[in-house]
Design a protein around this motif. Structure first.
Motif, short mmCIF file in Angstrom:
data_model
loop_
_atom_site.label_atom_id
_atom_site.label_comp_id
_atom_site.label_asym_id
_atom_site.label_seq_id
_atom_site.Cartn_x
_atom_site.Cartn_y
_atom_site.Cartn_z
N VAL A 51 0.88 -1.15 0.07
CA VAL A 51 0.06 -0.03 0.09
C VAL A 51 0.77 1.19 0.05
N GLY A 52 0.78 2.32 -1.07
CA GLY A 52 1.55 3.19 -1.12
C GLY A 52 1.31 4.38 -0.10
N LYS A 53 0.30 4.28 0.53
CA LYS A 53 -0.13 5.36 1.72
C LYS A 53 1.12 5.60 2.52
N VAL A 54 1.17 6.81 3.09
CA VAL A 54 2.24 7.28 3.79
C VAL A 54 1.70 7.86 5.26
N TRP A 55 1.82 7.10 6.45
CA TRP A 55 1.47 7.57 7.76
C TRP A 55 2.66 7.48 8.83
N GLY A 56 3.52 8.48 8.56
CA GLY A 56 4.56 8.39 9.39
C GLY A 56 5.55 9.75 9.33
N ARG A 64 7.55 -1.58 -7.58
CA ARG A 64 6.92 -1.27 -8.74
C ARG A 64 6.83 -2.55 -9.63
N GLU A 65 7.36 -3.50 -9.57
CA GLU A 65 7.28 -4.65 -10.14
C GLU A 65 7.14 -5.92 -9.04
N PRO A 79 0.34 -1.30 -9.71
CA PRO A 79 0.01 -0.08 -9.30
C PRO A 79 0.43 0.29 -7.85
N ASN A 80 0.00 1.18 -7.03
CA ASN A 80 0.52 1.51 -5.85
C ASN A 80 -0.16 0.87 -4.80
N SER A 81 -1.03 -0.15 -5.08
CA SER A 81 -1.51 -1.00 -3.93
C SER A 81 -2.06 -2.23 -4.50
N GLY A 82 -2.00 -3.40 -3.81
CA GLY A 82 -2.36 -4.54 -4.22
C GLY A 82 -2.15 -5.74 -3.45
N VAL A 83 -2.45 -6.85 -4.00
CA VAL A 83 -2.04 -8.34 -3.26
C VAL A 83 -1.57 -9.16 -4.74
#
Length: 442
Positions: free
Chosen positions: A191-196, A316-317, A324-328
């Motif tokens: 997950v590309g989100k940033v909480w930090g 990225r790969e 993409p920016n998030s996934g499984v």
């Protein structure tokens, strides 16, 4: 004070019995909710939190009788009360639970993470059915305590991983269990989100008149208020209140491999990221979990390595595919499956160009909140009950434990200890301010 209605007492006793039977039979995460025996009978609910994510949860249960709201921000509380004219308002959830539990059937907890366990445990002790947002708790130990207390008390539970009710996750679980991509031994979740990031404010400020800062802190150590640094959203980046991106998103995205691969407790965990900050979570993290061989819904399953990436560390790969920016990404012996919340793809593309999905075996959900409401009425199972979601939360939060101790930890899930890393104990549990302890009823 209004006495509990006989029908409420009868329903609680029935549901406690039904949930015990369901747990014993091992059907928690698979049985669908059935049509209610009393579809027109409404239950009485109390809600902790009224705005932002909490507002969505309130909307999800508004078909029932919401008899009380609690919010430390009077502006938010006033808005909720204006929409529910007969409901009572509180600033302190302890007072609300103690006052309203004799009239209520259930509670919805949607606060900052550090208040999840104190509110939920108090409600469980009062015999209330519980819906709590993800992550279920702020620490690994709290997740175990909450799950065990809920099971002992026989209350109906659901953690707020709403995407679990979506059709796509169900179809992916069916495909993985069908063996279409073979034995899955490797999973990547990102997950590309940033909480930090960030530093403590240089000085404190006087809280606004609408905010009860002491009650917002709850079980956390006292610190000065600082505008825009904690309330209403930035608390996720601070160890005292949240668990960073992993805590925010891990239960949503790791839920899919947990469900599809019948995962429960890892045997080891290691993490890498920037230098550990004593106050704030990392801006990017990679966590590697190892899960043992286990018995699944389709037989014996091989060991699995699950790798989590977030923030500035997302790939990225993955498995030779641009992502993409998030996934499984499930990596199997016969192919790969990539999934987002709403869709999936199979690789290699040419091999699966004519792929026919297996026959549907997991019923569509009546809705994440609706499952819980219905279960409160008739004892039918919920798919993200605290037994399942408690183990998921433990695993998610263990990643931050490994990161903060700076070494690979061997994990004994039975005792919640690391045999090779006793210093992990300081992050497995925590101390609470007096009056906010998390203790199950004796």
């Amino acid at each position: 004070m209004k006495l509990p209605q006989p029908s409420q007492l009868t329903r609680r006793k029935f549901v406690a019995s039904a949930t015990t039977v369901a747990a014993t039979a091992g059907v928690w995460s698979e049985l669908p909710a059935q049509e209610s025996n009393s579809p027109n009978e409404k239950i009485n609910l109390i809600c902790v939190g009224t705005a932002n994510r909490a507002a969505a949860d309130v909307d999800g249960v508004k078909s029932q009788n919401i008899i009380a709201f609690c919010d430390v921000d009077s502006r938010y509380l006033d808005v909720a009360l204006s929409k529910h004219k007969d409901a009572r308002g509180y600033a302190d959830y302890r007072e609300m639970i103690d006052t309203e539990s004799s009239k209520a059937d259930g509670i919805v907890v949607a606060t900052a993470d550090h208040n999840h366990a104190p509110a939920t445990m108090r409600a469980i002790n009062a015999g209330l059915h519980c819906y709590c947002e993800k992550p279920l708790t702020h620490t690994v130990q709290e997740a175990r305590m909450i799950a065990e207390a809920a099971k002992k008390k026989g209350v109906v539970t659901q953690m707020g991983t709403q995407i679990h009710a979506g059709d796509n996750y169900r179809r992916v679980v069916e495909i993985i269990r069908s063996g279409a991509i073979g034995d899955v031994t490797d999973v990547h979740v990102w997950v590309g989100k940033v909480w930090g990031g960030g530093e403590l404010p240089e000085k404190g400020e006087t809280p606004p008149a609408n905010l009860n800062w002491d009650l917002w802190l709850g079980p956390a150590p006292v610190r000065p208020y600082a505008a825009g640094r904690y309330h209403p959203a930035s608390w996720r980046r601070w160890w005292a209140f949240g668990q960073g991106t992993l805590g925010d998103m891990g239960c949503h995205y790791m839920d899919l491999p947990f469900w599809a691969l019948d995962l429960r407790h890892p045997t080891s965990c290691e993490a890498e990221g920037p230098e550990v900050h004593p106050e704030t979570c990392p801006e990017g993290l990679i966590v590697k979990y190892q899960f043992p061989q286990r018995q699944g819904h389709v037989g014996q399953l091989p060991p699995v390595s699950l790798t989590w990436y977030d923030g500035k560390k997302v790939p990225r790969e993955v498995a030779g595919e641009k992502v993409p920016n998030s996934g499984v990404m499930f990596v199997g012996s016969k192919g790969h499956l990539f999934s987002t919340y709403g869709s999936y793809k199979l690789f290699p593309r040419d091999k699966f160009s004519n792929f026919q999905a297996p026959e549907q075996s997991i019923p569509n959900s009546i809705g994440h909140h609706a499952e819980w409401i219905k279960a409160c009425k008739d004892g039918s199972p919920t798919t993200c009950n605290f037994d399942y979601s408690g183990a998921l939360t433990e695993t998610v939060l263990l990643g931050n434990v490994a990161y903060r101790v700076g070494k690979k930890i061997q994990w004994d899930a039975k005792t919640l200890t690391s045999p090779n890393c006793p210093e992990a104990a300081q992050y497995i549990s925590k101390e609470y301010r007096a009056g906010w302890e998390v203790n199950p009823a004796v």
